[in-house]
Design an enzyme around this catalytic site. Structure first.
Site, PDB file in Angstrom:
ATOM      1  N   GLU A 114       7.732 -21.404   8.162  1.00  0.00           N
ATOM      2  CA  GLU A 114       7.921 -20.524   9.314  1.00  0.00           C
ATOM      3  C   GLU A 114       8.969 -21.062  10.285  1.00  0.00           C
ATOM      4  OE1 GLU A 114       5.156 -21.323  13.031  1.00  0.00           O
ATOM      5  OE2 GLU A 114       4.002 -20.495  11.369  1.00  0.00           O
ATOM      6  N   GLU A 149       0.804  -1.213   0.000  1.00  0.00           N
ATOM      7  CA  GLU A 149       0.000   0.000   0.000  1.00  0.00           C
ATOM      8  C   GLU A 149       0.844   1.273   0.000  1.00  0.00           C
ATOM      9  OE1 GLU A 149      -2.544  -0.695   3.363  1.00  0.00           O
ATOM     10  OE2 GLU A 149      -4.043  -1.729   2.159  1.00  0.00           O
TER      11      GLU A 149
END
Length: 310
Positions: free
Chosen positions: A122, A91
């Site tokens: 992860e 963004e």
């Protein structure tokens, strides 16, 4: 003790994994009552963020200083935490007209992990080191490891590797005394408490991460001169709605009539910040570009520099 038993014992110590017996029969409630309960839980998150504002502000000042020297901001996380980082990074170009390489979101397992879990990603510190090596992380850069639990190996590996390269290392977690905060120079621990659904850290923890990343990216960009007051003067006008918003921003900043706004935008190839400077500083498009370059993009400084001669 087996590996799983050891990890299970570790998870049992985490606030974000705690079981709440008072919610054990939440599925028996009406939909409205569940919604009220969940909404009440969400309402506690801003207070948890507020408790960490001094730590957040200190991290922002350190990040902005590095970005002013041309450094990059890199988020690194797995699962929901990684998605929050990718979202915030994606963004920044349309909101602040940043180079897409200036704010980067890394998610364990790569881009496909945005929509589908990549098993085991992860758990790898080495994968984080590989991802950051590919970016050639250096002393002017910042790496923010994001992990609700504060124990995710990928996030911890990211901040540990960042420090070996002289980069600023920030750790954002939702448990106190986390390994992630300990590994970072700036530890931000937003303790939101146990989740409505046991261990579902996409809920309050995810909301907290979103709020903190909003603070970090927005205030960093304010410090870098990407705004004029509360106006997004560095926004990118990539569609009709945004082109209309650009004109509204110039109007709000200057009070100029539409004809003058259109002329200023034509003179500056549609750059909002430059157009504001053309109108308020009484300069032409080329002068506006030069003044903004000299002031490192800070519109107020460029306006002050234009004032003596106009």
């Amino acid at each position: 003790m087996t590996a799983y038993a050891e990890l299970r014992a570790q998870l049992a110590t985490l606030t974000t994994e705690a079981f709440r017996p008072e919610l054990a029969e939440i599925d028996r409630l009406s939909t409205l009552d569940i919604a009220r309960t969940m909404n009440a839980e969400d309402a506690t998150v801003p207070a948890a963020v507020a408790a960490q504002l001094p730590q957040i502000a200190a991290a922002i000042d350190a990040i902005a200083a590095r970005m002013a020297r041309g450094g990059r901001l890199v988020y690194a996380g797995a699962g929901t935490a990684g998605r929050m980082g990718v979202l915030d990074a994606s963004e920044c170009p349309p909101t602040f007209n940043t180079d897409p390489a200036a704010v980067v979101g890394l998610i364990a397992g790569g881009p496909s992990a945005m929509v589908k879990a990549v098993e085991g990603a992860e758990d790898s510190r080495e994968l984080a080191a590989e991802d950051l090596t590919a970016l050639a992380i250096g002393p002017d850069d910042t790496v923010i490891g994001i992990s609700a639990s504060g124990r995710t190996p990928y996030a911890i590996g990211a901040v540990e590797f960042a420090r070996t390269r002289g980069a600023l290392a920030v750790g954002l977690s939702c448990n106190a005394g986390s390994a992630l905060a300990a590994a970072a120079e700036h530890g931000i621990e937003v303790v939101v408490g146990p989740e409505l659904l046991t261990g579902s850290t996409r809920l309050k923890a995810g909301t907290a991460q979103k709020l903190v990343l909003n603070l970090i990216s927005t205030i960093t960009m304010i410090r870098l001169g990407k705004t004029y007051g509360n106006l997004m003067v560095d926004m990118r006008s990539s569609n009709e709605k945004l082109r209309a918003r650009a004109r509204r921003i110039v109007a709000l900043a200057t009070g100029a009539p539409d004809e003058e706004i259109e002329a200023a935008l034509r003179a500056t190839d549609g750059e909002v910040k430059n157009a504001v400077l053309v109108i308020l500083g009484g300069v032409d498009g080329n002068e506006a570009a030069d003044l903004l370059a000299d002031s490192h993009g800070h519109l107020r400084a460029a306006l002050a520099a234009a004032a003596p001669t106009h």
